[in-house]
Scaffold this motif. Structure first.
Motif, mmCIF file in Angstrom:
data_model
loop_
_atom_site.group_PDB
_atom_site.id
_atom_site.type_symbol
_atom_site.label_atom_id
_atom_site.label_comp_id
_atom_site.label_asym_id
_atom_site.label_seq_id
_atom_site.Cartn_x
_atom_site.Cartn_y
_atom_site.Cartn_z
ATOM 1 N N THR A 21 -3.401 -11.509 -17.417
ATOM 2 C CA THR A 21 -2.056 -11.473 -17.990
ATOM 3 C C THR A 21 -2.086 -11.900 -19.449
ATOM 4 O O THR A 21 -1.325 -11.379 -20.264
ATOM 5 C CB THR A 21 -1.126 -12.420 -17.195
ATOM 6 N N PHE A 62 -3.288 -10.764 2.281
ATOM 7 C CA PHE A 62 -3.665 -9.488 1.660
ATOM 8 C C PHE A 62 -5.050 -9.022 2.106
ATOM 9 O O PHE A 62 -5.886 -9.835 2.509
ATOM 10 C CB PHE A 62 -3.692 -9.625 0.132
ATOM 11 N N GLY A 88 -5.229 -19.386 -13.750
ATOM 12 C CA GLY A 88 -5.135 -18.477 -14.892
ATOM 13 C C GLY A 88 -3.730 -18.630 -15.423
ATOM 14 O O GLY A 88 -3.232 -19.763 -15.545
ATOM 15 N N VAL A 136 -3.554 -20.015 -8.059
ATOM 16 C CA VAL A 136 -3.560 -19.691 -6.637
ATOM 17 C C VAL A 136 -4.538 -20.575 -5.876
ATOM 18 O O VAL A 136 -5.548 -21.022 -6.424
ATOM 19 C CB VAL A 136 -3.908 -18.199 -6.355
ATOM 20 N N SER A 179 -1.154 -17.516 -13.716
ATOM 21 C CA SER A 179 -0.660 -18.056 -12.443
ATOM 22 C C SER A 179 -1.698 -19.045 -11.920
ATOM 23 O O SER A 179 -2.770 -19.202 -12.510
ATOM 24 C CB SER A 179 -0.508 -16.918 -11.428
ATOM 25 N N MET A 220 -3.074 -16.708 0.609
ATOM 26 C CA MET A 220 -3.011 -17.540 -0.610
ATOM 27 C C MET A 220 -1.582 -17.973 -0.921
ATOM 28 O O MET A 220 -0.614 -17.287 -0.601
ATOM 29 C CB MET A 220 -3.610 -16.806 -1.813
ATOM 30 N N ASP A 247 -6.965 -9.185 -8.974
ATOM 31 C CA ASP A 247 -7.718 -10.274 -9.622
ATOM 32 C C ASP A 247 -8.045 -11.418 -8.659
ATOM 33 O O ASP A 247 -9.112 -12.035 -8.777
ATOM 34 C CB ASP A 247 -7.035 -10.782 -10.902
ATOM 35 N N ASN A 248 -7.156 -11.660 -7.701
ATOM 36 C CA ASN A 248 -7.462 -12.772 -6.793
ATOM 37 C C ASN A 248 -8.537 -12.385 -5.778
ATOM 38 O O ASN A 248 -9.378 -13.217 -5.420
ATOM 39 C CB ASN A 248 -6.175 -13.278 -6.136
ATOM 40 N N HIS A 284 0.850 -15.680 1.065
ATOM 41 C CA HIS A 284 0.587 -14.236 0.999
ATOM 42 C C HIS A 284 -0.623 -13.919 1.886
ATOM 43 O O HIS A 284 -1.534 -14.740 2.027
ATOM 44 C CB HIS A 284 0.251 -13.800 -0.426
ATOM 45 N N MET A 304 -2.085 -8.611 -10.491
ATOM 46 C CA MET A 304 -1.548 -7.857 -9.346
ATOM 47 C C MET A 304 -0.079 -7.442 -9.550
ATOM 48 O O MET A 304 0.586 -7.948 -10.449
ATOM 49 C CB MET A 304 -1.643 -8.710 -8.076
ATOM 50 N N HIS A 305 0.384 -6.572 -8.703
ATOM 51 C CA HIS A 305 1.815 -6.266 -8.466
ATOM 52 C C HIS A 305 2.546 -5.504 -9.563
ATOM 53 O O HIS A 305 3.644 -4.986 -9.313
ATOM 54 C CB HIS A 305 2.635 -7.546 -8.188
HETATM 55 O O1 LIG Z 1 0.979 -12.472 -8.705
HETATM 56 C C1 LIG Z 1 -0.131 -12.937 -8.554
HETATM 57 C C2 LIG Z 1 -0.731 -13.034 -7.206
HETATM 58 O O2 LIG Z 1 0.123 -12.673 -6.177
HETATM 59 C C3 LIG Z 1 -0.911 -13.400 -9.752
HETATM 60 O O3 LIG Z 1 -1.995 -14.191 -9.380
HETATM 61 C C4 LIG Z 1 -1.307 -12.225 -10.588
HETATM 62 O O4 LIG Z 1 -2.340 -11.514 -9.919
HETATM 63 C C5 LIG Z 1 -1.708 -12.611 -12.015
HETATM 64 O O5 LIG Z 1 -2.891 -13.293 -12.122
HETATM 65 P P1 LIG Z 1 -3.453 -14.070 -13.406
HETATM 66 O O6 LIG Z 1 -3.210 -13.233 -14.613
HETATM 67 O O7 LIG Z 1 -2.788 -15.383 -13.444
HETATM 68 O O8 LIG Z 1 -4.927 -14.210 -13.088
#
Ligand SMILES: O=C(CO)[C@@H](O)[C@H](O)COP(=O)(O)O
Ligand SMILES: Nc1ncnc2c1ncn2[C@@H]1O[C@H](COP(=O)(O)OP(=O)(O)O)[C@@H](O)[C@H]1O
Length: 499
Positions: free
Chosen positions: A11, A284, A261, A265, A263, A295, A240-241, A282, A81-82
């Motif tokens: 991100t 997945f 990061g 997790v 976010s 997670m 990414d996760n 979540h 993600m998403h």
């Molecule tokens: O929304 C989520 C997981 O569900 C976030 O973990 C995104 O996947 C963004 O990840 P980073 O940029 O923080 O690594």
């Protein structure tokens, strides 16, 4: 010596890793891009930035590469993600991507629950309707931007769009598709039932492949621009996760990951697809075939720290900002921070809540605030650890990755707050490493991702919890948890005054 490239479309930045067959990181390149935030709760990015910065990064990597370019054999992706990228029939981007941390879609989430039913949604997708997921974003565009929606021929997730631009082929893969709320997670296919109930043409959903599958080679124009060979095999990659988990060796039951990061997790490997967490975390598809993960997500983990830096200490870097936090006692001299600056997901799925500093005192200095921010982020992640423990998981050690794993005091804080042994890896770039491992496995260098992890994943340092710190944090955690309840109504009242 042969090489693979892992591209992590984060991100805050795209991070590119060049790895050799011995599992050594030969080069790391990072190129950042901004968030576009027109209103409170909105978060977008221009997909063209992802493409431009990735090509810039790959070009820089090739310039600094001394070997034979033909030896760079494979490339794969990890991605935030998403996020919703909508393409027209010529596969041109129709609007900015709406990202995972955009929470404008509360109304659409309630609509999904009403029409599909909460239980049925959990049966099919294993997850509840949350603002960050892709389906509510599709419904938002359908409702608020009908002309754009009318032109849409396919939707893609962020790294799938980047892959499309590098190869010319449209695909999604299971680990990222799982975060759309349109995938039947157990059956690994798009849900016709959900599409029909919500009036979404299933042809909007791209073809699905597995994370390690080859999806093409580099387009000749991309090869020309970057200096890479047009023979580079491009593999699908993962969320990414999921990639963070692969890149940290989270490939068997009982292993736990903490990734800070933008976010944050806390993630646990699952072999089974039929566990019941009631949607509290979540659930997945993993990037490893026929595996899963659960997670909890803190929406603004690293983002809380980067927000604080941008507003109060823009001119210095993270290392300087965090310098001196070890001189501040646990509890930041009576200051608590809640990291709800973009709303929250776990354990409070709440798009209206916002962050607080509680206990500000005229004696507080900047370093007290920095420590409070780090403690607040870590307490929030501890809420996810608690959910896992309440559901019977034994968590004694955790692998920590992401930008947040760069700082030793923060790693010790994680050990003390989670009351676990924290393991730092030789590279904190877990998602990029996971992407490179998918390429290495896809190229046939290893017979499994586990075999690849044995070579690529190395623990470099361990942080052990200190009993007196664990006790102090236990007390503070209870106070931290009270702040959500005490500020919920206040934030509902403040909502009409937001941008
Ligand atoms: O929304 C989520 C997981 O569900 C976030 O973990 C995104 O996947 C963004 O990840 P980073 O940029 O923080 O690594
Ligand atoms: N030296 C550092 N010490 C502690 N935290 C850091 C440091 N550098 C970056 N960070 C944190 O890491 C975050 C970025 O992590 P990263 O894993 O690159 O994120 P993303 O994948 O979302 O782009 C920043 O927002 C910041 O909070």
């Amino acid at each position: 010596m042969k090489y693979v490239i892992g591209v992590d479309l984060g991100t805050s930045a795209v991070k590119i890793l060049l790895m050799n067959q011995d599992g050594e990181v030969c080069q790391e390149v990072s190129k950042s891009y901004p968030l576009i935030q027109e209103k409170s709760g909105y978060s977008e990015q221009n997909p063209e930035e992802w493409v431009g910065k990735t090509i810039e990064g790959l070009t820089e990597m090739v310039k600094n590469f001394n070997g034979d370019i033909q030896d760079i054999e494979g490339l794969s992706f990890s991605g935030q993600m998403h996020g919703l990228v909508l393409l027209d029939e010529d596969h041109k981007v129709l609007r900015n991507a709406i990202l995972w941390n955009d929470t404008r879609t509360t109304v659409q989430c309630r609509k999904i629950e009403d029409i599909v039913g909460k239980e049925r949604l959990l049966d099919i997708t294993k997850n509840p309707a949350l603002e960050g997921f892709t389906l509510p974003k599709i419904l938002w565009v359908k409702e608020h931007e009908p002309t754009i929606y009318g032109k849409a021929s396919v939707f893609l997730l962020p790294k799938d769009y980047l892959r499309y631009r590098l190869t010319g082929h449209l695909h999604s893969e299971f680990s990222d598709a799982a975060g759309t709320l349109l995938l039947d997670v157990g059956e690994k296919k798009w849900s016709k039932e959900i599409c029909n109930l919500l009036g979404i043409d299933i042809s909007l959903c791209p073809p699905l492949v597995a994370s390690h599958e080859q999806t093409g080679t580099l387009k000749s124009e991309v090869a020309d621009k970057t200096g890479l060979s047009g023979n580079v095999k491009v593999f699908a990659g993962g969320a990414d996760n999921a990639c963070g988990a692969i890149g940290s060796g989270i490939l068997s039951e009982g292993k736990t990951l903490c990734s800070i990061g933008t976010s944050g997790v806390v993630l646990s490997y699952e072999q089974r697809n039929d566990l019941d967490f009631g949607g509290k975390v979540h659930y997945f598809n993993h990037g490893e075939e026929n595996a899963f993960y659960t997670m909890g997500v803190t929406l603004a983990a690293g983002y809380s720290l980067s927000w604080f830096k941008d507003v109060f200490a823009k001119e210095i870097d993270f290392d300087e900002l965090l310098n001196g936090i070890d001189e501040v006692p646990i509890g930041a001299n009576g200051l608590i921070f809640t990291p709800y600056i973009a709303g929250e997901r776990t354990p409070h799925a709440d798009s209206v809540i916002r962050g607080s500093f509680i206990g500000m005192d005229a004696s507080h200095e900047r370093k007290d605030f920095v420590r409070a921010v780090l403690e607040g982020i870590t307490f929030s992640l501890n809420e996810s650890i608690e959910i896992f423990r309440e559901n019977g998981k034994k968590i004694d050690n955790v692998i920590s990755i992401g930008g947040g794993a760069k700082n030793k005091e923060w790693l010790q804080m994680q050990a003390d707050i989670f009351n676990v042994e924290i393991m730092k890896l030789a590279s904190e770039q877990g998602p990029g490493m996971g992407a490179a491992m998918l390429a290495a496995y896809g190229c046939g260098w290893f017979s499994s991702l586990k075999e690849c992890a044995d070579k690529f994943v190395q623990v470099s340092e361990t942080f052990t919890p200190k009993e007196e710190n664990v006790e102090a944090y236990r007390k503070l955690f209870k106070l931290y948890q009270d702040v959500y309840l005490s500020t919920k109504t206040l934030n509902e009242g403040l909502q009409e005054f937001r941008k």
